[in-house]
Design an enzyme around this catalytic site. Structure first.
Site, short mmCIF file in Angstrom:
data_model
loop_
_atom_site.label_atom_id
_atom_site.label_comp_id
_atom_site.label_asym_id
_atom_site.label_seq_id
_atom_site.Cartn_x
_atom_site.Cartn_y
_atom_site.Cartn_z
N ASP A 217 12.46 -6.00 -20.44
CA ASP A 217 12.88 -7.24 -19.75
C ASP A 217 12.22 -8.46 -20.38
O ASP A 217 12.56 -9.59 -20.04
CB ASP A 217 12.49 -7.17 -18.27
CG ASP A 217 13.44 -6.29 -17.49
OD1 ASP A 217 14.53 -5.99 -18.01
OD2 ASP A 217 13.10 -5.89 -16.36
N ASP B 49 20.73 1.69 -14.94
CA ASP B 49 19.35 1.25 -14.74
C ASP B 49 18.58 2.25 -13.88
O ASP B 49 19.17 3.12 -13.22
CB ASP B 49 19.36 -0.15 -14.08
CG ASP B 49 18.14 -0.98 -14.45
OD1 ASP B 49 17.13 -0.40 -14.91
OD2 ASP B 49 18.19 -2.21 -14.28
C1 GLA Z 1 16.09 -4.30 -14.45
C2 GLA Z 1 16.70 -4.43 -15.83
C3 GLA Z 1 17.22 -5.84 -16.02
C4 GLA Z 1 18.23 -6.16 -14.94
C5 GLA Z 1 17.59 -5.97 -13.57
C6 GLA Z 1 18.62 -6.11 -12.47
O1 GLA Z 1 14.91 -5.01 -14.35
O2 GLA Z 1 15.78 -4.13 -16.81
O3 GLA Z 1 17.81 -5.97 -17.29
O4 GLA Z 1 19.36 -5.35 -15.09
O5 GLA Z 1 17.01 -4.68 -13.45
O6 GLA Z 1 18.07 -5.94 -11.23
#
Ligand code: GLA
Length: 693
Positions: free
Chosen positions: A512, A445
């Site tokens: 997300d 990430d």
């Molecule tokens: C980001 C990612 C999510 C998740 C969060 C965790 O927003 O896109 O899928 O992994 O971080 O903090």
């Protein structure tokens, strides 16, 4: 120098013709396209009296935006590159530190020399072996004794001819990534760019411009600041150029050093759908790591939307047990397992176990494996929290300006990856976790953009490029060291969805936002230039955590099929009927994934249709088709599939026989009646298989 015969670089269905005919030579003279229905189009790009060069230099008599700007040691910046010669190439390759496409076919390298700054410039244009598309890249070598500063170096310049070009761009923000927009450019200039350090959710590096009869799709193999500009002048000239963003850019090139632009990919077609399907094949065959090309990804359950940061060992094990029972093959522990992380305010950089929560990450991973599933884990290797042991020990690792209060995003800072010791730390920490947990999947990430850039070692105009070179080094080392680990890119949703990341990681989290209606738009934009297997799409719970809209489980699943489908919810909280339905969905995935993964995807209705999406998955032997239909519009819509055999007979939806001719003529009637209950998305989806008998 005079040369009459045009030089040609040919792809499967299109050709680029170059002329070499004077001092500004060479020029792109024509692009030709033969579409799959056998019609030939051509677009003359230099039928006026002007020359249409492949590079353009500031400080001369060309006043469109230049592709090249170099500041000499004496402070002047008037480009003096003169064309010298060309060489025909076979499978061109370059020592560039940036990722490159593979399977290059025949091409041409054009050589230019600037006697004022003592530099050579090489522009490489290649076709691909058996794949439609072209690669463009540029390098500049300092052959003199004094340094000079590259202020701008585009990878590709196309000077075309036509009125009011139509520009398709993919724009957005968090949870609204890659929304397709069309802009008609009657005059002036349009720029599609990113200045935030990453390729960004604001404007993706992929764009398509229609000039005359033809569409020109361009994408960069690069994950940092990019820029594509499209400018029209009063003589119907359209200049498109694409490459590194020159905003705050300046790279000092020392004697004998060479600078490499990122590679740009070009697709030329007479339809948008043609651009999309050509990019699908090009990315699959020339960009994605080859070992993943035919590998079917495991069906996974991810913990994030189910429990966010609140879990302990028992909770994760109970979720994993349920997931296994539903048919999952991999369980992914997302954020919250390390340091003393309970929310997003701490611990990034402390890549060691929060035993209080996990009961020991290695043993948790073992227990999940003992259930008969793979174990996957989340990391954010490029980031640092100020509340972390890493920051307390090495505050100088953070991307900050000495004595200035830094800007925080999601309560965190980025690491200064331009530093060798930070690069080593990133490689070590990811290796450490993979060794400890034996994870077979890692979600990488990246949850914020650049700010506060500073370096005491080199000019700041080099920062973004150097960051990317080191990011790619880390990704290269780690993917080679752990060839069996499936890496997934992610960036606060899908804010770094690009071909640079895909050169190492075969899939990227698209957004997300897992609401199916939002996803249809995000995935449509993404599918314009990226294959479905690269787009991770998870079925989550309803109402959606982001949009609060309700939707049917079957619709969420159908939409997730347009990518790499998985699940992201708490499986211990499912109703009996949802459990049953998810079990059936996973059986469907297991049965059909080979077909889905090996199929080509075609969009059957216009990319500009905002209410309906119709896609066709077509098996490699053209005998099996899955039509995926999604609409928010009431009424009946006939759909005619592509690539049918008119003399063949097809079994439609497993029961009704229809001739290929009828299917092509009348098509299949989709009833767009929207189910009302539990469906505030107002969505209706349908899946129909066609099998040739
Ligand atoms: C980001 C990612 C999510 C998740 C969060 C965790 O927003 O896109 O899928 O992994 O971080 O903090």
């Amino acid at each position: 120098m005079k040369e009459q015969k045009p030089l040609v670089v040919s792809s499967l269905r299109s050709s680029l013709l170059f002329s070499i005919d004077g001092k500004d030579a060479p020029t792109l003279s024509t692009t030709k396209v033969q579409n799959y229905k056998g019609i030939t189009f051509s677009s003359a790009s230099s039928n006026d009296q002007n020359t249409h060069p492949l590079i353009s230099q500031f400080g001369r008599m060309d006043y469109l935006l230049p592709s090249l700007l170099i500041e000499a040691e004496d402070g002047s910046y008037s480009g003096r590159f003169v064309f010298q010669h060309y060489e025909e190439t076979d499978s061109f390759s370059s020592p560039s530190p940036l990722p490159a496409s593979r399977r290059k076919g025949k091409g041409i390298s054009f050589y230019y020399v600037d006697d004022h700054i003592h530099a050579t410039l090489v522009l490489n244009i290649s076709s691909f072996l058996g794949i439609e598309g072209y690669s463009f890249s540029v390098s500049v070598k300092n052959c003199g004794k004094k340094p000079f500063c590259i202020r701008k170096l585009s990878s590709l310049q196309l000077d075309l001819y036509g009125d009011s070009p139509e520009v398709y761009s993919l724009d957005g923000a968090w949870a609204r990534e890659r929304t397709l927009h069309k802009t008609v450019l009657n005059g002036g200039r349009m720029e599609i760019d990113s200045r935030c350090g990453a390729s960004s959710s604001f404007h993706n590096p992929l764009s398509v411009t229609k000039v005359g009869d033809l569409f020109y799709g361009i994408n960069l193999i690069y994950s940092g600041n990019h820029k594509t500009s499209i400018e029209v002048d009063s003589f119907s000239r359209v200049r498109i150029e694409s490459g590194l963003n020159d905003f705050e850019f300046g790279y000092t090139l020392n004697p004998q050093d060479t600078f490499y632009s990122p590679e740009a990919l070009l697709e030329v077609s007479d339809t948008m759908e043609g651009i999309s399907s050509s990019f699908e094949k090009l990315v699959n065959n020339a960009i994605l790591p080859p070992r993943f090309k035919d590998a079917i990804p495991p069906i996974l359950f991810n913990s994030w939307e189910g429990v966010y940061f609140s879990f302990d060992k028992e909770k994760i094990l109970s979720m994993a047990k349920e997931a296994k029972d539903l048919g999952a093959e991999l369980f992914v522990l997302d954020d919250g397992w390390f340091g003393h992380r309970e929310d997003d305010s701490s611990s990034l950089g402390d890549w060691y176990d929060n035993e209080k929560k996990t009961g020991g990450i290695a043993s948790l991973a073992n227990s999940i494996r003992d259930m008969g599933m793979g174990f996957g884990i989340w990391m954010e290797p490029e980031s640092i929290s100020e509340d972390s042991d890493l920051y307390r020990k090495h505050p100088e690792y953070a991307m900050t300006i000495p004595k200035l209060e830094p800007d925080r995003q999601r309560n965190q800072l980025l690491l200064d990856l331009t530093k060798k010791e930070v690069l080593d730390y990133v490689i070590e920490s990811v290796s450490g976790i993979l060794d400890l947990t034996k994870a077979t999947y890692l979600k990488w990430d990246y949850n914020r953009n650049f700010s506060d850039i500073y370096s005491s070692s080199f000019p700041l105009g080099e920062y973004g490029y150097r960051y990317m070179v080191n990011l790619y080094k880390a990704m290269d080392v780690l993917t080679k060291k752990y060839p069996d680990v499936l890496f997934e890119g992610c960036a606060g949703g899908g804010s770094r969805f690009d071909l640079g990341i895909l050169s190492y990681f075969p899939q990227i989290w698209a957004s997300d936002n897992t609401d199916p209606l939002s996803r249809l738009s995000i995935q449509k934009g993404t599918l314009l230039g990226y294959p479905p297997s690269t787009i991770t799409c998870h079925v989550s719970s309803s109402p959606n955590g982001n949009t609060h809209r309700t939707s049917l489980l079957s619709d969420r699943f159908a939409v997730a099929l347009l990518g790499n489908a998985g699940y992201e919810l708490d499986p211990t909280k499912l109703s009996l009927s949802d459990r049953k339905e998810i079990k059936e969905q996973i059986c469907f995935l297991k049965r059909e994934r080979q077909f889905l993964h090996s199929s080509s995807l075609y969009r059957l209705n216009s990319f500009e249709d905002k209410e309906t999406d119709i896609y066709e998955f077509l098996s490699p032997d053209n005998k099996r088709i899955l039509l995926l239909f999604a609409t928010t519009k009431e009424g009946k819509i006939p759909v005619s599939p592509l690539f049918l055999d008119p003399s063949g007979t097809y079994l439609v939806a497993g029961n009704k026989e229809m001739s290929g001719k009828d299917l092509m003529g009348k098509g299949i009637l989709f009833d767009g009646k929207i189910p009302k209950d539990g469906n505030s998305c107002h969505l209706k989806t349908r899946l129909v298989f066609l099998q040739k008998k």
